[in-house]
Design an enzyme around this catalytic site. Structure first.
Site, PDB file in Angstrom:
ATOM      1  N   ASP A  35       3.787  -8.577   5.665  1.00  0.00           N
ATOM      2  CA  ASP A  35       3.523  -7.345   5.172  1.00  0.00           C
ATOM      3  C   ASP A  35       2.399  -7.108   4.547  1.00  0.00           C
ATOM      4  O   ASP A  35       1.543  -8.187   4.105  1.00  0.00           O
ATOM      5  CB  ASP A  35       4.651  -7.056   4.059  1.00  0.00           C
ATOM      6  CG  ASP A  35       5.794  -6.479   4.399  1.00  0.00           C
ATOM      7  OD1 ASP A  35       5.951  -6.086   5.592  1.00  0.00           O
ATOM      8  OD2 ASP A  35       6.872  -6.219   3.614  1.00  0.00           O
ATOM      9  N   LYS A  56       3.316  -1.578   6.120  1.00  0.00           N
ATOM     10  CA  LYS A  56       3.523  -0.089   5.851  1.00  0.00           C
ATOM     11  C   LYS A  56       3.193   0.044   4.403  1.00  0.00           C
ATOM     12  O   LYS A  56       4.033   0.112   3.791  1.00  0.00           O
ATOM     13  CB  LYS A  56       4.569   0.411   6.611  1.00  0.00           C
ATOM     14  CG  LYS A  56       5.924  -0.298   6.175  1.00  0.00           C
ATOM     15  CD  LYS A  56       7.103   0.387   6.927  1.00  0.00           C
ATOM     16  CE  LYS A  56       8.441  -0.339   7.069  1.00  0.00           C
ATOM     17  NZ  LYS A  56       8.578  -1.662   6.216  1.00  0.00           N
ATOM     18  N   MET A 168       5.862   1.512  -8.005  1.00  0.00           N
ATOM     19  CA  MET A 168       5.493   2.504  -7.268  1.00  0.00           C
ATOM     20  C   MET A 168       5.202   3.717  -8.036  1.00  0.00           C
ATOM     21  O   MET A 168       5.729   4.820  -7.773  1.00  0.00           O
ATOM     22  CB  MET A 168       6.453   2.728  -6.021  1.00  0.00           C
ATOM     23  CG  MET A 168       6.498   1.768  -4.991  1.00  0.00           C
ATOM     24  SD  MET A 168       7.611   1.775  -3.630  1.00  0.00           S
ATOM     25  CE  MET A 168       8.725   0.738  -4.322  1.00  0.00           C
TER      26      MET A 168
HETATM   27  N1  SAH Z   1       9.076  -6.558  -3.157  1.00  0.00           N
HETATM   28  C1  SAH Z   1       7.974  -6.391  -4.017  1.00  0.00           C
HETATM   29  C2  SAH Z   1       7.755  -4.895  -4.084  1.00  0.00           C
HETATM   30  C3  SAH Z   1       7.578  -3.958  -3.050  1.00  0.00           C
HETATM   31  S1  SAH Z   1       7.424  -2.338  -3.609  1.00  0.00           S
HETATM   32  C4  SAH Z   1       8.298  -7.105  -5.110  1.00  0.00           C
HETATM   33  O1  SAH Z   1       8.880  -7.960  -5.565  1.00  0.00           O
HETATM   34  O2  SAH Z   1       7.211  -7.390  -5.934  1.00  0.00           O
HETATM   35  C5  SAH Z   1       5.667  -2.384  -3.593  1.00  0.00           C
HETATM   36  C6  SAH Z   1       5.316  -2.028  -5.149  1.00  0.00           C
HETATM   37  O3  SAH Z   1       5.411  -3.122  -5.638  1.00  0.00           O
HETATM   38  C7  SAH Z   1       3.790  -1.502  -5.381  1.00  0.00           C
HETATM   39  O4  SAH Z   1       3.738  -0.251  -5.222  1.00  0.00           O
HETATM   40  C8  SAH Z   1       3.838  -1.910  -6.818  1.00  0.00           C
HETATM   41  O5  SAH Z   1       4.263  -0.876  -7.682  1.00  0.00           O
HETATM   42  C9  SAH Z   1       4.220  -3.120  -6.629  1.00  0.00           C
HETATM   43  N2  SAH Z   1       3.328  -4.382  -6.770  1.00  0.00           N
HETATM   44  C10 SAH Z   1       3.422  -5.163  -5.684  1.00  0.00           C
HETATM   45  N3  SAH Z   1       2.348  -6.248  -5.708  1.00  0.00           N
HETATM   46  C11 SAH Z   1       1.726  -5.899  -7.030  1.00  0.00           C
HETATM   47  C12 SAH Z   1       0.983  -6.226  -7.600  1.00  0.00           C
HETATM   48  N4  SAH Z   1       0.250  -7.436  -7.042  1.00  0.00           N
HETATM   49  N5  SAH Z   1       0.365  -5.948  -8.590  1.00  0.00           N
HETATM   50  C13 SAH Z   1       1.083  -4.869  -9.072  1.00  0.00           C
HETATM   51  N6  SAH Z   1       1.839  -3.952  -8.623  1.00  0.00           N
HETATM   52  C14 SAH Z   1       2.400  -4.605  -7.499  1.00  0.00           C
END
Ligand code: SAH
Length: 251
Positions: A35, A56, A168
């Protein structure tokens, strides 16, 4: 050979936050479907594997979910060791559950490997103890973005007394602010907005519920970011005047 796919969490970005099990799965991988929130640096653990980017991001270049399903199935049926690498934890807003179910329905064995989810990592990297004793008796992870466009019951969330960690949420600050205020959360409730958590370019913007939208705009907050809403986001101030013994005992 049994078809098998590993659904692996790559953590929030810092490659050192990868689990040992994720490193092992990557080391065994023939094919890695990655991803776009995954830090490429973790690919040093799978030098021989074929890497396929299937990211995506909302509104951008996208790989249809059905195509990702079929790719995993095809490689697994060829007897390849397939790793599906996702940002954070595969099952926290990561479709890990859906992918596991679909693969199992198609006769593929699935093994899930935890990753550190961005909300927990971001808070800790910013010295925010999400369940600080005496201050927060829980933490609630929510997404501001839903597939069908429906809204969360923010007003009910305002009443939980738990720290809210919002994924998000960057494009929804106005709604979140208004709804949480309407739900009774105090205007001066501390808020931390953490962008690129755990990466060298991590930034965090400290604000409060009333001002978070204006402050995020001045800060030019961008996705990926998480919001931490609750007294613990002002933990630095809390440290200066910790809760009384009676307050701590009440929780
Ligand atoms: N599975 C992922 C989340 C995916 S949804 C997890 O467990 O972290 C994608 C959202 O995750 C982004 O829009 C943001 O809100 C958050 N996100 C993912 N990586 C991030 C990061 N390094 N810093 C801040 N927010 C992050």
């Amino acid at each position: 050979m049994n078809a098998k796919v590993w659904l692996v969490g790559a953590g929030p970005g810092d490659p050192e936050l990868l689990t040992l099990k994720a490193v092992r799965a990557l080391g065994e991988a023939d094919v890695v479907l990655i991803d776009d929130l995954v830090n490429d640096a973790v690919l040093e653990h799978c030098p021989g594997a074929r890497i396929i980017a299937v990211g995506k991001r909302g509104g951008c270049r996208s790989t249809p979910q059905a195509f990702i399903h079929r790719l995993m199935l095809r490689y697994a049926r060829q007897g390849k060791c397939v790793v599906r690498l996702k940002g954070g934890d595969p099952c926290i807003f990561g479709r890990g559950g859906e992918e596991a179910q679909w693969l199992r329905e198609h006769g593929v064995e699935v093994e899930l490997v935890n990753g550190i989810t961005a909300g927990l990592a971001g808070a800790t990297q910013c010295d925010i103890p999400l369940t600080l004793r005496g201050i927060a008796r829980g933490v609630t992870l929510v997404t501001a973005h839903t597939q069908d466009g429906s809204s969360l019951n923010w007003q009910a969330l305002a009443q939980t007394g738990t720290t809210l960690v919002v994924y998000m949420g960057v494009a929804k600050l106005s709604e979140i602010r208004e709804q949480l205020l309407a739900g009774g959360l105090a205007a001066n409730t501390p808020v931390a907005m953490i962008e690129n958590a755990s990466l060298p370019h991590q930034r965090d913007c400290r604000s409060d519920l009333a001002s978070m939208e204006a402050d995020a705009s001045a800060f030019q907050l961008k996705s990926p970011a998480i919001l931490v809403i609750g007294a613990v986001a002002g933990a630095a101030e809390l440290a200066a005047s910790p809760p009384t013994f009676a307050q701590a005992c009440a929780l």
